[in-house]
Design a protein around this motif. Structure first.
Motif, PDB file in Angstrom:
ATOM      1  N   GLY A 156       0.327  -1.954   0.194  1.00  0.00           N
ATOM      2  CA  GLY A 156      -0.050  -0.291  -0.028  1.00  0.00           C
ATOM      3  C   GLY A 156       0.790   0.805  -0.074  1.00  0.00           C
ATOM      4  O   GLY A 156       0.690   2.362  -0.190  1.00  0.00           O
ATOM      5  N   ALA A 157       2.169   1.345   0.283  1.00  0.00           N
ATOM      6  CA  ALA A 157       2.676   2.213   0.559  1.00  0.00           C
ATOM      7  C   ALA A 157       3.502   2.748  -0.941  1.00  0.00           C
ATOM      8  O   ALA A 157       3.612   3.790  -1.269  1.00  0.00           O
ATOM      9  CB  ALA A 157       4.285   2.039   0.882  1.00  0.00           C
ATOM     10  N   LEU A 158       2.791   1.819  -2.019  1.00  0.00           N
ATOM     11  CA  LEU A 158       2.836   2.167  -3.485  1.00  0.00           C
ATOM     12  C   LEU A 158       1.722   2.988  -3.884  1.00  0.00           C
ATOM     13  O   LEU A 158       2.050   3.373  -5.598  1.00  0.00           O
ATOM     14  CB  LEU A 158       3.838   0.878  -4.095  1.00  0.00           C
ATOM     15  N   ASN A 159       0.729   2.730  -3.362  1.00  0.00           N
ATOM     16  CA  ASN A 159      -0.196   3.334  -4.019  1.00  0.00           C
ATOM     17  C   ASN A 159      -0.428   4.959  -3.612  1.00  0.00           C
ATOM     18  O   ASN A 159      -1.111   5.109  -2.171  1.00  0.00           O
ATOM     19  CB  ASN A 159      -1.668   2.589  -2.920  1.00  0.00           C
ATOM     20  N   ARG A 160       0.214   5.480  -4.524  1.00  0.00           N
ATOM     21  CA  ARG A 160       0.020   6.772  -4.555  1.00  0.00           C
ATOM     22  C   ARG A 160      -1.325   7.798  -4.715  1.00  0.00           C
ATOM     23  O   ARG A 160      -1.301   8.795  -3.708  1.00  0.00           O
ATOM     24  CB  ARG A 160       0.420   7.634  -5.632  1.00  0.00           C
ATOM     25  N   HIS A 161      -2.343   7.169  -4.661  1.00  0.00           N
ATOM     26  CA  HIS A 161      -3.503   7.453  -4.096  1.00  0.00           C
ATOM     27  C   HIS A 161      -4.038   7.706  -2.760  1.00  0.00           C
ATOM     28  O   HIS A 161      -4.305   8.896  -1.563  1.00  0.00           O
ATOM     29  CB  HIS A 161      -4.802   7.082  -4.937  1.00  0.00           C
ATOM     30  N   LEU A 162      -3.856   6.043  -2.440  1.00  0.00           N
ATOM     31  CA  LEU A 162      -4.017   5.623  -0.686  1.00  0.00           C
ATOM     32  C   LEU A 162      -2.961   6.769  -0.011  1.00  0.00           C
ATOM     33  O   LEU A 162      -3.762   7.490   1.300  1.00  0.00           O
ATOM     34  CB  LEU A 162      -3.463   4.209  -0.483  1.00  0.00           C
TER      35      LEU A 162
END
Length: 390
Positions: free
Chosen positions: A319-325
Motif C-alpha cells: 500500500g505504500a506504493l499506492n499514490r492515491h492511498l
C-alpha cells in the motif's frame, strides 16, 4: 554478524517477498534447542543491513487455490497439504535467488524465518483457544534449502491466549522508534495494521481494517488485474458517502484493541453484502474510490483514537506504493508527516520479510518475539517451530 533470511507471503497473495538480512552481533547465541531462558527484545537489537531482496509473483493457480482454501470446501485437507508443498517450493526458489544475488552458500545462513500463507485466522473462537493456520511445509523447505527453518510463528501466542497478530510491532519498535517522538508505523498489506510508538518505550498495535484486500478484489472483478496500480483507478472515482458510512458501520472498527482480522471477515461475501443495494446505482470506479477511502479513514480514525499525539506515520507494505492511498492518508492526517519507510532506510516491500528474519533470530537466541500488550497473550513467548536443515 549473523545472517538470516525472512520470507513473507501476505493476505494480498501477490507473491513471496524474501530478504537476506545481516544483524549486528550481540554476544554468543544460544542453541535453538538449548536451555537459555526467554528474554524480552531489547531496544537497538535489530540493527541490520539488507544484503539481498527477492520477489516472486504468486503463480495464478496457486493463488486461486490459496484463496479457495480460505473457505470450507471439498477435500480441503488434501488440497491444503498439496498447496503447502507448492508454496514451500516457491519459498525455496526465493531462498536460492537470495543466495545467488549475495553469492553465498546455504551454510552462511543461520536460519530462515518463514511466515507461510494464512488461510484461517480464528484466535479465541470455538473452544476458547481457537487457532491460526499458515500453510507451509516447513520440512520440505528445510530439505530444499538445507538451512534451519523457523515457521508457525503465530500459534504459540494464540496458545497463550493471544491473537497471534500483529507480530511486527516488536520489530517496528527496534527499527523505527525515535526517543521522545510519538509516531506510528502502518503496514498496508491485504490487511492494515498499526504499530504505535510513544517515544518512551511504550508499544501498541492492532489490525485496523482492510488494507488492499477489498481494493484488489474489486479491481480483479472489473479489470481482471490483481491490483489497482498506484491507485490510479480509484483516483478516477468519487467517494460515495452513503456506502462509506455503511462500510464503516462494521463493528470491528469500533472494537477496542487487542484485535486482529483477515479474510475471515473482510472477504468477497462481506463486500457483496455491503454492496447489495448500492452496486446498481454506483459506477465501478466510484466503488473503488470508496473502498480506498475506507482503508484511509479506518487508519485515520484509529490513530486519532489511540495515538492522537503522533507526529509521524511511516507506511510499509504494498500500500505504500499506492499514490492515491498515500495522498488520502496525508489529507486526513494533516498534522502528521506521512511517508514510506524508505525515507528512513528500509524499502516498504522489505519490512515484513525483514521482520520474519528478526523473528527467526529471536527464536534461535531463545528471545521472545511477541508483545503481550499488543496481542493480548498471557505473557512473553518464544515463537515458532523448528525444522533443522543440514
Amino acid at each position: 554478524m549473523a545472517l538470516y533470511i525472512g520470507l513473507m507471503s501476505g493476505t494480498s497473495l501477490d507473491g513471496v517477498d524474501g530478504v537476506l538480512a545481516e544483524f549486528a552481533s550481540r554476544g554468543p547465541s544460544a542453541s535453538p534447542m538449548g536451555p537459555a531462558p526467554a528474554s524480552p527484545p531489547q531496544p537497538g537489537d535489530a540493527a541490520l543491513r539488507i544484503l539481498a531482496h527477492a520477489h516472486l509473483p504468486m503463480p495464478p493457480q496457486l493463488r486461486s487455490e490459496l484463496l479457495a482454501l480460505n473457505r470450507s470446501g471439498a477435500d480441503e485437507l488434501h488440497r491444503a497439504a498439496l498447496a503447502a508443498n507448492v508454496l514451500a517450493e516457491r519459498y525455496a526458489m526465493a531462498v536460492h535467488a537470495l543466495l545467488d544475488e549475495a553469492a553465498l552458500q546455504a551454510s552462511a545462513v543461520r536460519a530462515i524465518g518463514a511466515h507461510g500463507q494464512t488461510v484461517r485466522h480464528r484466535p479465541g473462537e470455538f473452544d476458547g483457544t481457537g487457532y491460526t493456520l499458515q500453510l507451509l511445509n516447513g520440512a520440505l523447505l528445510a530439505e530444499r534449502c538445507l538451512i534451519d527453518v523457523v515457521c508457525d510463528l503465530r500459534s504459540r501466542d494464540v496458545a497463550a491466549g493471544g491473537l497471534g497478530a500483529p507480530l511486527v510491532p516488536a520489530f517496528h519498535a527496534e527499527m523505527f522508534e525515535r526517543p521522545g517522538v510519538a509516531q506510528a508505523v502502518l503496514n498496508l498489506g491485504g490487511i492494515g495494521n498499526l504499530t504505535l510508538l510513544d517515544g518512551h518505550g511504550g508499544v501498541g498495535g492492532f489490525d485496523c481494517g482492510p488494507g488492499n484486500v477489498l481494493l484488489d478484489l474489486w479491481c480483479e472483478r472489473h479489470h481482471g488485474l490483481p491490483f489497482d496500480d498506484a491507485g490510479d483507478w480509484a483516483a478516477t472515482g468519487t467517494v460515495d458517502e452513503r456506502l462509506l458510512r455503511r462500510l464503516l458501520a462494521e463493528p470491528f472498527f469500533d472494537r477496542a484493541p487487542p484485535k486482529s482480522t483477515g479474510r475471515d471477515l473482510f472477504d468477497e461475501d462481506w463486500l457483496d453484502a455491503a454492496l447489495a443495494d448500492a452496486a446498481p446505482r454506483l459506477r465501478p470506479e466510484n466503488v473503488q474510490a470508496t473502498l480506498a477511502e475506507l482503508t484511509a479513514r479506518s487508519v485515520a480514525q484509529s490513530l486519532r483514537r489511540h495515538q492522537p499525539d503522533a507526529r509521524g506515520l511511516l507506511v510499509c507494505g504494498g500500500g505504500a506504493l499506492n499514490r492515491h492511498l498515500m495522498t488520502r492518508l496525508a489529507d486526513l492526517l494533516p498534522m502528521l508527516d506521512v511517508e514510506s519507510t524508505a525515507a528512513v532506510g528500509l524499502p516498504p516491500l522489505q519490512v515484513e520479510a525483514a521482520a520474519f528474519a528478526w523473528l527467526a533470530r529471536a527464536f534461535v537466541e531463545r528471545r521472545t518475539g511477541n508483545r503481550p500488550d499488543v496481542t493480548g497473550a498471557a505473557g512473553p513467548r518464544v515463537l515458532g517451530a523448528l525444522y533443522p536443515g543440514a
